[in-house]
Design a protein around this motif. Structure first.
Motif, PDB file in Angstrom:
ATOM      1  N   MET A 173     -28.154 -61.844  95.611  1.00  0.00           N
ATOM      2  CA  MET A 173     -29.464 -62.432  95.876  1.00  0.00           C
ATOM      3  C   MET A 173     -30.534 -61.553  95.252  1.00  0.00           C
ATOM      4  N   PHE A 174     -31.312 -62.102  94.356  1.00  0.00           N
ATOM      5  CA  PHE A 174     -32.427 -61.373  93.746  1.00  0.00           C
ATOM      6  C   PHE A 174     -33.519 -61.179  94.805  1.00  0.00           C
ATOM      7  N   PRO A 175     -34.085 -59.972  94.908  1.00  0.00           N
ATOM      8  CA  PRO A 175     -33.862 -58.755  94.138  1.00  0.00           C
ATOM      9  C   PRO A 175     -33.112 -57.684  94.941  1.00  0.00           C
ATOM     10  N   MET A 176     -32.038 -58.050  95.619  1.00  0.00           N
ATOM     11  CA  MET A 176     -31.279 -57.084  96.406  1.00  0.00           C
ATOM     12  C   MET A 176     -30.721 -55.959  95.533  1.00  0.00           C
ATOM     13  N   ALA A 177     -30.005 -56.318  94.464  1.00  0.00           N
ATOM     14  CA  ALA A 177     -29.422 -55.293  93.592  1.00  0.00           C
ATOM     15  C   ALA A 177     -30.504 -54.427  92.968  1.00  0.00           C
ATOM     16  N   GLU A 178     -31.580 -55.071  92.534  1.00  0.00           N
ATOM     17  CA  GLU A 178     -32.656 -54.334  91.883  1.00  0.00           C
ATOM     18  C   GLU A 178     -33.298 -53.323  92.839  1.00  0.00           C
ATOM     19  N   SER A 179     -33.392 -53.695  94.104  1.00  0.00           N
ATOM     20  CA  SER A 179     -33.981 -52.791  95.103  1.00  0.00           C
ATOM     21  C   SER A 179     -33.107 -51.572  95.322  1.00  0.00           C
ATOM     22  N   VAL A 180     -31.796 -51.787  95.435  1.00  0.00           N
ATOM     23  CA  VAL A 180     -30.870 -50.683  95.646  1.00  0.00           C
ATOM     24  C   VAL A 180     -30.806 -49.795  94.406  1.00  0.00           C
ATOM     25  N   GLN A 181     -30.826 -50.409  93.228  1.00  0.00           N
ATOM     26  CA  GLN A 181     -30.809 -49.643  91.985  1.00  0.00           C
ATOM     27  C   GLN A 181     -32.060 -48.775  91.840  1.00  0.00           C
ATOM     28  N   ALA A 182     -33.193 -49.277  92.328  1.00  0.00           N
ATOM     29  CA  ALA A 182     -34.440 -48.511  92.230  1.00  0.00           C
ATOM     30  C   ALA A 182     -34.386 -47.223  93.034  1.00  0.00           C
ATOM     31  N   LEU A 183     -33.499 -47.172  94.032  1.00  0.00           N
ATOM     32  CA  LEU A 183     -33.303 -45.946  94.805  1.00  0.00           C
ATOM     33  C   LEU A 183     -32.288 -45.007  94.143  1.00  0.00           C
ATOM     34  N   GLY A 184     -31.713 -45.444  93.008  1.00  0.00           N
ATOM     35  CA  GLY A 184     -30.823 -44.592  92.244  1.00  0.00           C
ATOM     36  C   GLY A 184     -29.350 -44.922  92.312  1.00  0.00           C
ATOM     37  N   TYR A 185     -28.958 -45.879  93.154  1.00  0.00           N
ATOM     38  CA  TYR A 185     -27.543 -46.219  93.321  1.00  0.00           C
ATOM     39  C   TYR A 185     -27.028 -47.096  92.181  1.00  0.00           C
ATOM     40  N   GLN A 186     -25.726 -47.019  91.951  1.00  0.00           N
ATOM     41  CA  GLN A 186     -25.029 -48.023  91.162  1.00  0.00           C
ATOM     42  C   GLN A 186     -24.747 -49.204  92.102  1.00  0.00           C
ATOM     43  N   THR A 187     -24.645 -50.408  91.562  1.00  0.00           N
ATOM     44  CA  THR A 187     -24.403 -51.566  92.421  1.00  0.00           C
ATOM     45  C   THR A 187     -23.289 -52.445  91.862  1.00  0.00           C
ATOM     46  N   ALA A 188     -22.699 -53.213  92.765  1.00  0.00           N
ATOM     47  CA  ALA A 188     -21.692 -54.201  92.389  1.00  0.00           C
ATOM     48  C   ALA A 188     -21.838 -55.392  93.319  1.00  0.00           C
ATOM     49  N   THR A 189     -21.686 -56.591  92.773  1.00  0.00           N
ATOM     50  CA  THR A 189     -21.751 -57.806  93.576  1.00  0.00           C
ATOM     51  C   THR A 189     -20.330 -58.257  93.891  1.00  0.00           C
ATOM     52  N   ILE A 190     -19.997 -58.311  95.171  1.00  0.00           N
ATOM     53  CA  ILE A 190     -18.649 -58.663  95.627  1.00  0.00           C
ATOM     54  C   ILE A 190     -18.774 -59.676  96.741  1.00  0.00           C
ATOM     55  N   ASP A 191     -17.932 -60.702  96.735  1.00  0.00           N
ATOM     56  CA  ASP A 191     -17.959 -61.706  97.790  1.00  0.00           C
ATOM     57  C   ASP A 191     -17.712 -61.054  99.145  1.00  0.00           C
ATOM     58  N   TRP A 192     -18.392 -61.570 100.163  1.00  0.00           N
ATOM     59  CA  TRP A 192     -18.335 -60.993 101.508  1.00  0.00           C
ATOM     60  C   TRP A 192     -16.904 -60.802 102.004  1.00  0.00           C
ATOM     61  N   SER A 193     -16.054 -61.771 101.745  1.00  0.00           N
ATOM     62  CA  SER A 193     -14.683 -61.721 102.254  1.00  0.00           C
ATOM     63  C   SER A 193     -13.861 -60.592 101.641  1.00  0.00           C
TER      64      SER A 193
END
Length: 331
Positions: A173-193
């Motif tokens: 969901m935009f901008p979830m990844a962008e928000s986490v990345q702005a804090l310096g983390y790497q991110t990955a999108t994975i289905d909840w299950s």
């Protein structure tokens, strides 16, 4: 004699067709997040019961919990198409990036600000009504949960340098990844299950952008830390497919609307207490709960706003972002 029997059978059929049992309306109510017995699952049950009670059983509601009708994206597809009538869900932004308003980082910074913004008549609530109408959905209101954070295994980060070593799962969901990345983390999108297995096997180091409830309830066996970065005030959405709404009588519409307002009001009353309960539960289960200082949160907010808000303006428009800048707290 034969003719009379036909007349009697025809009259009986006509009477049955006009009886309440034959006039009964069935609605499908679903969520993309929350099993039966979870807070959101209980909210579904509550909404369904209020509708059935308020219509004297003329409207029957079939309830479907997390993953019973498909993934988060699949159930939203069904909702927009009208195959699901009612939802309490956490909408993806694939249909309309303006839904990203729900996930604007550091838009509100306290429970008091959040309640004022999201309640009926609040400035965020007013924006969402029009966005949902454009999707063919009727927005009743929010189902508030609380402020989110970063949950992780083995280590946590309070600086960009430390965050760079952590890969965090985020929702699509935009901008979830962008928000986490702005804090310096790497991110990955994975289905909840698949998140539990991904953390367990080290594919990712943790889960980002959820409130403590989800990380405690589903992943506490593989997580050690929860850092409440408060990027977003997380809320589900109580809504109905517009065609399904239009198909109801005015009396039934009134019941569905009033029931939705009751569920929303109860959620506002219970949200902060429920969030604190799961904070305490997570601590008892052995998770370390980190609360950044006001100064640290101010630094995070400044950096994330500077990086993410311009991206949001490009994708959801300056009019919406001007409203957010005018009303956002903690500036």
């Amino acid at each position: 004699m034969f003719f009379k029997k036909i007349m009697i059978l025809g009259a009986t059929a006509a009477m049955l067709a006009m009886s309440p049992a034959w006039a009964q309306t069935e609605l499908k109510l679903a969520t993309d997040s929350g099993a039966k017995g979870s807070p959101s699952g209980d909210a579904l049950d509550r909404w369904a019961a209020l509708i059935e009670e308020g219509t004297d059983g003329e409207v029957q509601v079939d309830v479907f919990y997390q993953n019973e009708l498909g993934s988060q994206a699949e159930v939203f597809d069904l909702f927009v198409a009208g195959d699901i009538d009612l939802m309490i869900n956490w909408p993806i932004t694939a249909y309309d990036e303006r839904l990203g308003v729900l996930f604007t980082p550091y838009m509100v910074t306290s429970w008091e600000e959040a309640f004022e913004a999201y309640k009926p008549g609040g400035w965020v609530n007013d924006m969402l009504v029009g966005i949902y109408e454009d999707l063919g959905l009727k927005f009743f209101g929010p189902w508030p949960e609380g402020f989110n954070g970063i949950a992780s295994a083995n280590k946590y980060a309070m600086t960009e340098e430390d965050a760079a070593d952590l890969k965090i799962r985020v929702p699509a969901m935009f901008p979830m990844a962008e928000s986490v990345q702005a804090l310096g983390y790497q991110t990955a999108t994975i289905d909840w299950s698949e998140v539990f297995t991904a953390i367990q096997t080290g594919v990712v180091d943790g889960d980002g952008a959820n409130i403590i409830y989800w990380d405690y309830e589903y992943f506490r066996d593989v997580l050690d830390y929860y850092n409440q970065t408060k990027m977003q005030f997380v809320t589900g959405v109580i809504a109905m497919n517009s065609q399904s709404w239009d198909s109801l009588s005015e009396d039934h519409q009134a019941v569905v609307h009033e029931a939705a307002m009751t569920v929303m009001g109860e959620a506002f009353d219970q949200a902060q207490e429920r969030d604190q309960y799961y904070i305490d539960q997570a601590k008892e289960a052995g998770m370390e709960y980190i609360v950044p200082t006001d100064e640290q949160l101010a630094e995070m907010a400044k950096k994330v706003r500077a990086e993410v808000w311009p991206l949001m303006e490009e994708r959801i428009g300056s009019e919406i972002m001007d409203t957010i800048r005018k009303n956002a707290g903690g500036q």
